[in-house]
Motif scaffolding. Structure first.
Motif, PDB file in Angstrom:
ATOM      1  N   ILE A 113       6.752   5.935   8.056  1.00 38.69           N
ATOM      2  CA  ILE A 113       5.288   5.933   7.926  1.00 38.69           C
ATOM      3  C   ILE A 113       4.686   5.449   9.251  1.00 38.69           C
ATOM      4  O   ILE A 113       5.028   4.357   9.727  1.00 38.69           O
ATOM      5  CB  ILE A 113       4.840   5.026   6.754  1.00 38.69           C
ATOM      6  CG1 ILE A 113       5.556   5.410   5.450  1.00 38.69           C
ATOM      7  CG2 ILE A 113       3.321   5.067   6.589  1.00 38.69           C
ATOM      8  CD1 ILE A 113       5.303   6.800   4.931  1.00 38.69           C
TER       9      ILE A 113
ATOM     10  N   GLN B 219      -0.858   6.963  -5.267  1.00 37.90           N
ATOM     11  CA  GLN B 219      -0.437   7.120  -3.867  1.00 37.90           C
ATOM     12  C   GLN B 219      -1.490   7.899  -3.078  1.00 37.90           C
ATOM     13  O   GLN B 219      -1.816   7.551  -1.943  1.00 37.90           O
ATOM     14  CB  GLN B 219       0.924   7.832  -3.803  1.00 37.90           C
ATOM     15  CG  GLN B 219       1.441   8.057  -2.387  1.00 37.90           C
ATOM     16  CD  GLN B 219       1.697   6.757  -1.649  1.00 37.90           C
ATOM     17  OE1 GLN B 219       2.310   5.827  -2.176  1.00 37.90           O
ATOM     18  NE2 GLN B 219       1.202   6.656  -0.421  1.00 37.90           N
TER      19      GLN B 219
ATOM     20  N   ASP C  71      -3.496   6.677   0.218  1.00 35.05           N
ATOM     21  CA  ASP C  71      -3.531   7.458   1.467  1.00 35.05           C
ATOM     22  C   ASP C  71      -4.972   7.709   1.925  1.00 35.05           C
ATOM     23  O   ASP C  71      -5.260   7.689   3.116  1.00 35.05           O
ATOM     24  CB  ASP C  71      -2.818   8.805   1.277  1.00 35.05           C
ATOM     25  CG  ASP C  71      -1.307   8.636   1.153  1.00 35.05           C
ATOM     26  OD1 ASP C  71      -0.781   7.589   1.579  1.00 35.05           O
ATOM     27  OD2 ASP C  71      -0.654   9.551   0.602  1.00 35.05           O
TER      28      ASP C  71
ATOM     29  N   LYS D 182       6.201   4.770  -2.168  1.00 39.08           N
ATOM     30  CA  LYS D 182       7.120   5.867  -1.837  1.00 39.08           C
ATOM     31  C   LYS D 182       8.616   5.563  -1.982  1.00 39.08           C
ATOM     32  O   LYS D 182       9.418   6.491  -1.905  1.00 39.08           O
ATOM     33  CB  LYS D 182       6.808   6.402  -0.441  1.00 39.08           C
ATOM     34  CG  LYS D 182       5.514   7.221  -0.421  1.00 39.08           C
ATOM     35  CD  LYS D 182       5.330   7.937   0.902  1.00 39.08           C
ATOM     36  CE  LYS D 182       4.209   8.957   0.826  1.00 39.08           C
ATOM     37  NZ  LYS D 182       4.042   9.637   2.109  1.00 39.08           N
TER      38      LYS D 182
ATOM     39  N   LEU E 207       1.236  -0.358   7.134  1.00 37.10           N
ATOM     40  CA  LEU E 207       1.007  -0.270   5.689  1.00 37.10           C
ATOM     41  C   LEU E 207       0.335  -1.489   5.067  1.00 37.10           C
ATOM     42  O   LEU E 207      -0.226  -1.383   3.982  1.00 37.10           O
ATOM     43  CB  LEU E 207       2.330   0.004   4.962  1.00 37.10           C
ATOM     44  CG  LEU E 207       2.809   1.462   4.994  1.00 37.10           C
ATOM     45  CD1 LEU E 207       4.191   1.582   4.379  1.00 37.10           C
ATOM     46  CD2 LEU E 207       1.813   2.369   4.273  1.00 37.10           C
TER      47      LEU E 207
ATOM     48  N   ASN F 272       0.797  -1.239   0.000  1.00 39.21           N
ATOM     49  CA  ASN F 272       0.000   0.000   0.000  1.00 39.21           C
ATOM     50  C   ASN F 272       0.825   1.282   0.000  1.00 39.21           C
ATOM     51  O   ASN F 272       0.374   2.308   0.535  1.00 39.21           O
ATOM     52  CB  ASN F 272      -0.951   0.014   1.212  1.00 39.21           C
ATOM     53  CG  ASN F 272      -1.982  -1.093   1.119  1.00 39.21           C
ATOM     54  OD1 ASN F 272      -2.488  -1.379   0.035  1.00 39.21           O
ATOM     55  ND2 ASN F 272      -2.290  -1.713   2.238  1.00 39.21           N
ATOM     56  N   SER F 273       1.993   1.246  -0.595  1.00 35.17           N
ATOM     57  CA  SER F 273       2.785   2.473  -0.717  1.00 35.17           C
ATOM     58  C   SER F 273       3.717   2.385  -1.917  1.00 35.17           C
ATOM     59  O   SER F 273       4.254   1.318  -2.230  1.00 35.17           O
ATOM     60  CB  SER F 273       3.608   2.724   0.541  1.00 35.17           C
ATOM     61  OG  SER F 273       4.326   3.940   0.377  1.00 35.17           O
TER      62      SER F 273
END
Ligand SMILES: [Zn+2]
Ligand SMILES: [Zn+2]
Length: 239
Positions: free
Chosen positions: A118, A85, A89, A41, A122, A38-39
């Motif tokens: 974070i 992203q 979020d 980044k 996640l 789920n990221s």
């Protein structure tokens, strides 16, 4: 096409972007997919470092849908990745991760310095169901692949029991523990569905242990899509 960086709570802290690229280079991989829970980044940094080594990076994430099905999503451009992203979020269930209770989740730079930690877990499920996630990925011209469908947890079959007939996807991912033949024996699946198998690497030494060969003219996003769709004599083959 399924590698976790240090950003995933369950991944080893050695999984820095620089180390992943070095390991991919040493194992001869030409394409890698970065799929943190789920990221997205850490994905762009891996891409930037890998480009210098001639390795193509599919940037994306491993999404946990509301049904707790894990699905891989990839995007060609930074803008699409950033829009996704934002969706993640907005949709993720907030479960605190105090003092790295579920594992640390750092966004890092190329020297493995921590830029951001974070704070929420996640791998938690999104509030969106699998169809909604698929539609979001499709609206951003992404690649959508339900991951490790054969696994006893977090796979399409364990969570739903079947492939929803209306669900659109580019391929099905299977884990290192099964073969395409095993999966086809247990479930009735269209012969036109492509299968990929990959390491789901959480440790450096797992990168490249399991891979899928792509037969195509050159390495770019649209060729990869064509190979997954088995169009124009392009195809994929599990090794
Ligand atoms: Zn998974
Ligand atoms: Zn994974």
């Amino acid at each position: 096409m399924h590698i976790h960086t240090v950003l995933s709570p369950c991944a080893d802290l050695e999984m820095t972007p620089a180390n992943i690229v070095e390991r991919a280079k040493n194992t001869g991989l030409q394409i890698i997919g970065i799929t943190d829970h789920n990221s997205t980044k850490n994905a762009l940094l891996v891409k930037r470092l890998a480009e210098k080594e001639g390795i193509y990076v599919l940037t994306g994430a491993e999404v946990t849908t509301k049904e707790e099905v894990h699905c891989l999503a990839f995007f060609e451009f930074e803008d699409q990745l950033n829009q996704f992203q934002q969706f993640l979020d907005e949709q993720i269930t907030i479960i605190p991760n105090p003092d790295g209770h579920f594992g640390y989740q750092p966004v890092v730079d190329e020297n493995a310095q921590i830029l951001e930690l974070i704070p929420n877990y996640l791998a938690a499920a999104l509030k969106s169901g699998i169809n909604e996630v698929q539609q979001k990925v499709e609206s951003l011209d992404g690649i959508f692949i339900p991951a490790h469908v054969d696994r006893p947890v977090n796979g399409l079959f364990s969570q739903l029991g079947f492939v929803p007939p209306e669900l659109k996807f580019h391929a099905l991912g299977i884990s290192r523990f099964s073969s395409e033949k095993d999966v086809r024996k247990h479930y009735v699946l269209d012969a036109g569905i492509a299968f990929i198998r990959n390491s789901d690497a959480h440790y450096l030494q797992q990168i490249g242990e399991i891979y899928t060969r792509f037969w195509m003219e050159e390495i770019n996003y649209s060729e990869i899509k064509m190979a997954l769709n088995q169009q124009n004599n392009r195809f994929v083959e599990i090794q």
